[in-house]
Design a protein around this motif. Structure first.
Motif, PDB file in Angstrom:
ATOM      1  N   ALA A   1       0.985  -1.179   0.003  1.00  0.00           N
ATOM      2  CA  ALA A   1       0.149   0.045   0.054  1.00  0.00           C
ATOM      3  C   ALA A   1       0.734   1.429   0.027  1.00  0.00           C
ATOM      4  O   ALA A   1       0.289   2.401  -0.215  1.00  0.00           O
ATOM      5  CB  ALA A   1      -0.884   0.029   1.160  1.00  0.00           C
ATOM      6  N   LEU A   2       2.046   1.118   0.414  1.00  0.00           N
ATOM      7  CA  LEU A   2       3.111   2.361   0.304  1.00  0.00           C
ATOM      8  C   LEU A   2       3.605   2.652  -1.082  1.00  0.00           C
ATOM      9  O   LEU A   2       4.092   3.820  -1.342  1.00  0.00           O
ATOM     10  CB  LEU A   2       4.255   1.833   1.272  1.00  0.00           C
ATOM     11  CG  LEU A   2       3.835   1.594   2.581  1.00  0.00           C
ATOM     12  CD1 LEU A   2       5.312   1.596   3.441  1.00  0.00           C
ATOM     13  CD2 LEU A   2       3.101   2.428   3.112  1.00  0.00           C
TER      14      LEU A   2
ATOM     15  N   THR B   1     -17.534   7.431  -5.872  1.00  0.00           N
ATOM     16  CA  THR B   1     -17.712   8.492  -6.490  1.00  0.00           C
ATOM     17  C   THR B   1     -16.701   9.390  -6.739  1.00  0.00           C
ATOM     18  O   THR B   1     -16.454  10.010  -7.724  1.00  0.00           O
ATOM     19  CB  THR B   1     -19.013   9.314  -5.339  1.00  0.00           C
ATOM     20  OG1 THR B   1     -20.036   8.649  -5.336  1.00  0.00           O
ATOM     21  CG2 THR B   1     -19.067  10.835  -5.858  1.00  0.00           C
ATOM     22  N   GLU B   2     -15.760   9.383  -5.732  1.00  0.00           N
ATOM     23  CA  GLU B   2     -14.394  10.028  -5.751  1.00  0.00           C
ATOM     24  C   GLU B   2     -13.751   9.435  -6.947  1.00  0.00           C
ATOM     25  O   GLU B   2     -12.972  10.299  -7.757  1.00  0.00           O
ATOM     26  CB  GLU B   2     -13.577   9.871  -4.490  1.00  0.00           C
ATOM     27  CG  GLU B   2     -14.366  10.764  -3.426  1.00  0.00           C
ATOM     28  CD  GLU B   2     -13.888  12.129  -3.645  1.00  0.00           C
ATOM     29  OE1 GLU B   2     -12.952  12.483  -4.111  1.00  0.00           O
ATOM     30  OE2 GLU B   2     -14.527  12.948  -2.550  1.00  0.00           O
ATOM     31  N   ILE B   3     -13.759   8.073  -6.940  1.00  0.00           N
ATOM     32  CA  ILE B   3     -12.849   7.776  -8.323  1.00  0.00           C
ATOM     33  C   ILE B   3     -13.287   8.029  -9.635  1.00  0.00           C
ATOM     34  O   ILE B   3     -12.643   8.395 -10.566  1.00  0.00           O
ATOM     35  CB  ILE B   3     -12.880   6.186  -8.298  1.00  0.00           C
ATOM     36  CG1 ILE B   3     -12.265   5.388  -6.863  1.00  0.00           C
ATOM     37  CG2 ILE B   3     -12.453   5.384  -9.635  1.00  0.00           C
ATOM     38  CD1 ILE B   3     -12.406   4.088  -6.760  1.00  0.00           C
TER      39      ILE B   3
ATOM     40  N   LEU C   1      -5.647  -3.630  -9.696  1.00  0.00           N
ATOM     41  CA  LEU C   1      -5.902  -2.193  -9.200  1.00  0.00           C
ATOM     42  C   LEU C   1      -5.124  -1.485  -7.850  1.00  0.00           C
ATOM     43  O   LEU C   1      -4.970  -0.613  -7.893  1.00  0.00           O
ATOM     44  CB  LEU C   1      -7.532  -2.420  -8.572  1.00  0.00           C
ATOM     45  CG  LEU C   1      -8.107  -0.980  -8.138  1.00  0.00           C
ATOM     46  CD1 LEU C   1      -8.166   0.130  -9.435  1.00  0.00           C
ATOM     47  CD2 LEU C   1      -9.506  -1.269  -7.653  1.00  0.00           C
ATOM     48  N   LEU C   2      -4.831  -2.479  -7.021  1.00  0.00           N
ATOM     49  CA  LEU C   2      -4.122  -1.960  -5.864  1.00  0.00           C
ATOM     50  C   LEU C   2      -3.041  -3.181  -5.583  1.00  0.00           C
ATOM     51  O   LEU C   2      -3.474  -4.536  -5.871  1.00  0.00           O
ATOM     52  CB  LEU C   2      -4.895  -1.971  -4.596  1.00  0.00           C
ATOM     53  CG  LEU C   2      -5.787  -0.753  -4.468  1.00  0.00           C
ATOM     54  CD1 LEU C   2      -6.726  -1.064  -3.315  1.00  0.00           C
ATOM     55  CD2 LEU C   2      -5.244   0.601  -4.731  1.00  0.00           C
TER      56      LEU C   2
ATOM     57  N   ALA D   1      -6.745   7.343  -9.936  1.00  0.00           N
ATOM     58  CA  ALA D   1      -7.769   7.964  -9.331  1.00  0.00           C
ATOM     59  C   ALA D   1      -8.388   7.188  -7.927  1.00  0.00           C
ATOM     60  O   ALA D   1      -8.698   7.870  -6.878  1.00  0.00           O
ATOM     61  CB  ALA D   1      -9.124   8.005 -10.140  1.00  0.00           C
ATOM     62  N   THR D   2      -8.019   5.747  -8.059  1.00  0.00           N
ATOM     63  CA  THR D   2      -8.297   4.914  -6.974  1.00  0.00           C
ATOM     64  C   THR D   2      -7.447   5.228  -5.707  1.00  0.00           C
ATOM     65  O   THR D   2      -7.915   5.406  -4.458  1.00  0.00           O
ATOM     66  CB  THR D   2      -8.259   3.468  -7.330  1.00  0.00           C
ATOM     67  OG1 THR D   2      -9.289   3.245  -8.268  1.00  0.00           O
ATOM     68  CG2 THR D   2      -8.698   2.537  -6.327  1.00  0.00           C
ATOM     69  N   LEU D   3      -6.071   5.492  -6.205  1.00  0.00           N
ATOM     70  CA  LEU D   3      -5.043   5.733  -4.783  1.00  0.00           C
ATOM     71  C   LEU D   3      -5.598   7.149  -4.114  1.00  0.00           C
ATOM     72  O   LEU D   3      -5.744   7.130  -3.241  1.00  0.00           O
ATOM     73  CB  LEU D   3      -3.991   6.023  -5.515  1.00  0.00           C
ATOM     74  CG  LEU D   3      -3.183   4.478  -5.683  1.00  0.00           C
ATOM     75  CD1 LEU D   3      -1.934   4.528  -6.567  1.00  0.00           C
ATOM     76  CD2 LEU D   3      -3.091   3.605  -4.332  1.00  0.00           C
TER      77      LEU D   3
END
Length: 643
Positions: free
Chosen positions: A195-196, A510-512, A206-207, A560-562
């Motif tokens: 995650a860093l 919504t933020e993504i 995606l992550l 955008a996801t981060l």
């Protein structure tokens, strides 16, 4: 007793104390309220060494850092990504993404940082493949020395998990070698550390760096801290562990039953024989009657044996008598025949009157005894013997004797046949008597009735036990209380996680969507990020998934996801420590305006969030100079190396 435990007990139809005991035994934690996140930030990175190969010479890179957005800018393949990878190496204790050649160049590394304001430093040296270093975490805490890469990784993993107060997430792995049903595993610092860093080179993910074993879900939990997610994973893992144990027990029972199935019919046959023996024993005459029958049979055998002996003796005597009579008959017949032949010969030769010698043919008149009278032989002159005269009475007497012997011979022969028949009958009677005696002996009881009953009950017990084992292995048993409680805990935690997590995930989605559009994803109409890590998209040409869009679209969605996770996580108690390394933020199809928007967003988030630190690397020097203050940027001019 918590309301979660009471709810689980209600679902499982058990008492709250029973539910609490099972949840405690399987370490199912209640995570409705997440602990306060801890902030990690770096204050400086320094590394040095000697380059080898086409480019040679000593190097030393030093960069003081602080909170907010920091940026590395320079041409590709000039060392900006290496700075991020060295930082990641220090924080994780291991970094397989760092090139082996660059790793060998580096002889000394030191990273200084803070966790909630408390300083720490990681420093290590490399020489001829060996690594030695030290972790210092404050003046009151003894430093921890390490030797070798494995020990380095273990030291950093333990320190980060404890100091950042990260919960170990349990999960179920299906791809464990040698484990047919999978195996329970834990998510530790080696995965949380993903995650860093965002390299933007992880296609389809995606992550983090992998989508296996629920790593995306674990990272989502770290970024935004969904309540009850850990509880659901604990219960689910415990439930799978219990079910795996039950499946193992049932497999072993099945194998055991199969092994016994071959002898099951044999056991049934033994039981049938034992029951028949018991029935025969119970239906048999009394022992006194059987003994009396045995005595009668024995007496009959004795009687038949005597009769047989007498018959044999009579047969032998008759045989001897017949032999004697028959021999006498033959002798008299021979004597009568000789007598008759002699008499005939005398009559024949006495009637002869030869005229010459039969040997030399001398005329009888010329022989020496020719002058003898007719009472002498004309050839030899011998007087005729007196006994040569015929005696008709002797032949008659001898004939009468032969006739009498023939009658006696026939009578003796008949006697022999009758004696032989009597002997055969006596033998048959004796054989029958002996069989009767044997039957009487075998009819005597071989054991007591009680012993027969014990044999039958023992065999019935064995048969019942084997049949029961077979039935248990053939049909799945009803879920026990432990399984029902864990299943209830999983369902209850899932309901609570969905209820608590839905508003957060909606906010993230919504933020993504908003950020992805601002980063140039114009065709995007909507985003739905699910708590299991699956991202569903709605484009102007229809619905699709993250894994099915182009590399450029995935890059925008990943960035955008981060950003969305960091924003939402700051407001909803995410567990992310606040340090993010972003490599190649402007790679692939991202145009200048999109990259500028990305940097502006990163800068805005850092300004809005206290203690957040982002270190980004990009190849766009001019844009970096425009967006990032010069004191926060390391810029390598065209063709120059970063270090």
């Amino acid at each position: 007793m918590s309301n979660f435990t009471e709810a689980v007990a209600g679902r499982a139809a058990v008492t709250p104390s029973e539910a609490a005991a099972v949840l405690e035994h399987h370490h199912v934690r209640e995570s409705g309220i997440l602990p306060r996140p801890h902030r990690l930030s770096l204050t400086s990175i320094e590394f040095s060494g000697t380059k080898a190969g086409t480019v040679t010479g000593d190097f030393r890179f030093v960069w003081p850092l602080g909170d907010g957005l920091w940026c590395l800018a320079g041409d590709n393949l000039k060392g900006k990504s290496t700075v991020l990878e060295v930082i990641y190496w220090c924080l994780r204790g291991e970094n397989s993404r760092l090139q082996d050649g660059v790793r060998r160049w580096i002889s000394h590394v030191r990273l200084d940082g803070k966790i909630d304001g408390e300083p720490f430093s990681v420093e290590f040296r490399q020489s001829t493949g060996s690594l030695t270093g030290r972790l210092e975490t404050g003046p009151t805490t003894p430093p921890v020395d390490f030797t070798g890469h494995a020990e380095f990784e273990a030291v950093m993993g333990e320190y980060m998990m404890n100091r950042l107060n990260l919960e170990i997430l349990r999960g179920w792995r299906q791809d464990v070698k040698g484990e047919e049903d999978g195996k329970a595993g834990v998510t530790d610092w080696s995965l949380f550390s993903h995650a860093l860093i965002a390299r933007n080179r992880n296609a389809q993910v995606l992550l983090g760096e992998t989508a296996e074993n629920g790593s995306v879900v674990s990272l989502l939990q770290m970024f935004i801290g969904l309540p009850w997610t850990s509880t659901r994973r604990d219960a689910e893992t415990a439930l799978k562990t219990v079910r795996q144990q039950l499946r193992g027990e049932r497999r072993r029972a099945t194998e055991d039953t199969k092994a016994r199935a071959d002898s099951l019919q044999e056991l049934k046959d033994q039981l049938a024989d034992a029951e028949a023996a018991l029935a025969a024993t119970e239906a048999a005459p009394s022992l006194e009657d059987q003994t009396s029958a045995l005595e009668d049979a024995a007496a009959r055998v004795a009687r038949c044996a005597q009769e047989h002996a007498a018959a044999v003796q009579a047969h032998t005597a008759a045989q001897i008598r017949y032999t004697e009579v028959h021999r006498a008959l033959l002798d008299d017949q021979m004597q009568l025949r000789d007598l008759r032949e002699n008499t005939a010969a005398k009559r024949y030769f006495g009637a002869l009157n030869p005229t010459c010698c039969p040997r030399c043919t001398t005329p009888v008149a010329d022989l020496a005894h020719s002058d003898q009278n007719g009472d002498h032989c004309s050839v030899c002159g011998t007087a005729a013997p007196e006994d040569a005269l015929e005696d008709p009475s002797a032949i008659e007497q001898l004939t009468e004797g032969v006739n009498a012997l023939r009658s006696a011979d026939r009578e003796a022969s008949g006697t022999v046949r009758e004696a032989e028949a009597a002997r055969v009958r006596a033998e048959s009677a004796l054989t029958s008597a002996r069989h009767a005696l044997s039957s009487a002996q075998s009819a005597l009881p071989g054991g007591s009735v009680l012993r027969r009953h014990l044999d039958v009950e023992r065999l019935r017990g064995q048969l019942k036990e084997r049949a029961s084992t077979h039935a248990r292995a053939a049909a799945p048993t009803e879920a026990d209380a432990e399984e029902r409680i864990l299943e209830a805990a999983r369902k209850e935690a899932d309901v609570r996680a969905q209820k608590a997590g839905k508003p957060i995930m909606d906010r993230v989605s919504t933020e993504i969507y908003t950020l992805a559009v601002r980063l140039g994803y114009a065709a995007l109409q909507g985003v739905k990020l699910q708590s299991n890590g699956v991202m569903r998209l709605h484009k102007d040409d229809g619905p699709t998934y993250f894994k099915d869009v182009s590399d450029g679209e995935q890059l925008r969605l990943r960035m955008a996801t981060l950003l969305a996770l960091l924003r939402v996580g700051q407001k909803h108690g995410g567990r992310h420590p606040g340090l993010l390394l972003i490599d190649s933020a402007g790679a692939q199809e991202m145009i200048r305006t999109d990259l500028a928007e990305t940097l502006q967003q990163l800068k805005a988030i850092c300004e809005e969030t206290e203690g957040l630190q982002i270190i980004a690397a990009t190849a766009n020097r001019e844009l970096t100079r425009t967006v990032i203050h010069k004191d926060r940027a390391k810029i390598a001019e065209e063709g120059a190396y970063m270090w």
